[in-house]
Design a protein around this motif. Sequence first.
Motif, PDB file in Angstrom:
ATOM      1  N   UNK A   1      -6.633 -19.873  20.654  1.00  0.00           N
ATOM      2  CA  UNK A   1      -5.185 -19.977  20.757  1.00  0.00           C
ATOM      3  C   UNK A   1      -4.776 -21.115  21.690  1.00  0.00           C
ATOM      4  N   UNK A   2      -3.535 -21.541  21.505  1.00  0.00           N
ATOM      5  CA  UNK A   2      -2.887 -22.466  22.425  1.00  0.00           C
ATOM      6  C   UNK A   2      -1.667 -21.754  22.999  1.00  0.00           C
ATOM      7  N   UNK A   3      -0.923 -22.451  23.818  1.00  0.00           N
ATOM      8  CA  UNK A   3       0.274 -21.833  24.396  1.00  0.00           C
ATOM      9  C   UNK A   3       1.414 -21.772  23.389  1.00  0.00           C
ATOM     10  N   UNK A   4       1.191 -22.288  22.206  1.00  0.00           N
ATOM     11  CA  UNK A   4       2.174 -22.153  21.130  1.00  0.00           C
ATOM     12  C   UNK A   4       1.784 -21.042  20.154  1.00  0.00           C
ATOM     13  N   UNK A   5       0.659 -20.407  20.371  1.00  0.00           N
ATOM     14  CA  UNK A   5       0.183 -19.408  19.416  1.00  0.00           C
ATOM     15  C   UNK A   5       1.057 -18.161  19.431  1.00  0.00           C
ATOM     16  N   UNK A   6       1.252 -17.594  18.254  1.00  0.00           N
ATOM     17  CA  UNK A   6       1.852 -16.274  18.182  1.00  0.00           C
ATOM     18  C   UNK A   6       0.734 -15.260  17.977  1.00  0.00           C
TER      19      UNK A   6
ATOM     20  N   UNK B   1      -0.203 -19.655  14.388  1.00  0.00           N
ATOM     21  CA  UNK B   1       0.875 -20.582  14.082  1.00  0.00           C
ATOM     22  C   UNK B   1       1.358 -21.222  15.378  1.00  0.00           C
ATOM     23  N   UNK B   2       2.382 -22.090  15.255  1.00  0.00           N
ATOM     24  CA  UNK B   2       2.818 -22.810  16.427  1.00  0.00           C
ATOM     25  C   UNK B   2       4.284 -22.590  16.725  1.00  0.00           C
ATOM     26  N   UNK B   3       4.556 -21.847  17.775  1.00  0.00           N
ATOM     27  CA  UNK B   3       5.925 -21.522  18.146  1.00  0.00           C
ATOM     28  C   UNK B   3       6.652 -22.782  18.612  1.00  0.00           C
ATOM     29  N   UNK B   4       7.916 -22.908  18.227  1.00  0.00           N
ATOM     30  CA  UNK B   4       8.809 -23.943  18.749  1.00  0.00           C
ATOM     31  C   UNK B   4       9.744 -23.255  19.749  1.00  0.00           C
TER      32      UNK B   4
END
Length: 293
Positions: free
Chosen positions: A54-59, A1-4
């Motif tokens: 993953x990206x740097x927004x990944x949980x 998912x993408x963390x805010x």
Amino acid sequence: MGVIYTPERFRSGQVPFGEDLSKAVRELQKLKPVAEDNGVEMVLVHGSVPEHRHTRRSDVDALIVYDDTAESRVLDKIRQGIAQISLETHAQVEATVIPGSWTQAMVDTYFADPLFVIYLQNVLSSVGPKVLKGRPDPRIMNIPNPGEQVCKQSLVSYFLEKFSKFDAALSARYTQGQLNYKVLQRAFELPRSTKRKLQQAFPNLANISEFDAFIEACLEAGYFEVNDGAALNLLRQRDSEYTDIVESAPLRGFPDWRLATKHEEFIAKNFDNALRLAFQTVGSIAVKLARKG
């Protein structure tokens, strides 16, 4: 998912990168070796991090099964451990924690959400990389699919619950000026979560990988309206734009004031519209599915 990320967290440089996420996975694995003390039966980490997409927004997605016949505070200890891992690594750990006895009750009575059961089966049977400590309960795989009609009813409940949460967040925004970053995350995630849930419920959608093809199939099947598809695509676009901002943050240290300002302005500009789009879309889809015979 993408963390805010909150503006405060982004400005302070608390944005994880690959090594932070890997460290969180290693720390989750350590929950298992002390099973005699904390009652952990299984830890399974799945999703983008072990699959290296993953990206740097990944949980960090984790499934944890605990022995609920152990001491009464075992669940509290597990949650405290997860919170500590998130604090030390800056990574957001999204853990699904279930009691071991729940499995047998689910087998005997099928009282659980069928979409959640399908989720568990998909995670346990996935051929993708995952990090596992302990042994999955084989009984989960033997629970039969309840059928499309029961899954559809669960879908309607799922979207109505989302509708209520978006409504509450919008009300708090207008009456108290509150920005609920977790709910904004759910709004940006709505395209992915909608695709995943509908694919769990309807076999005719299961093998569609491209999002545009998924939208077309849903429109053809009558699962939602043209406006719903357009809203989901717009939310995907905003989600991608936010990812670009986060990925440009330095690996260590603080972002410069221009990037920090750009991050804060993006959230302020898109918060209301994203929540309204999500609110209208989940309500529309719930009605469409409820009316579909």
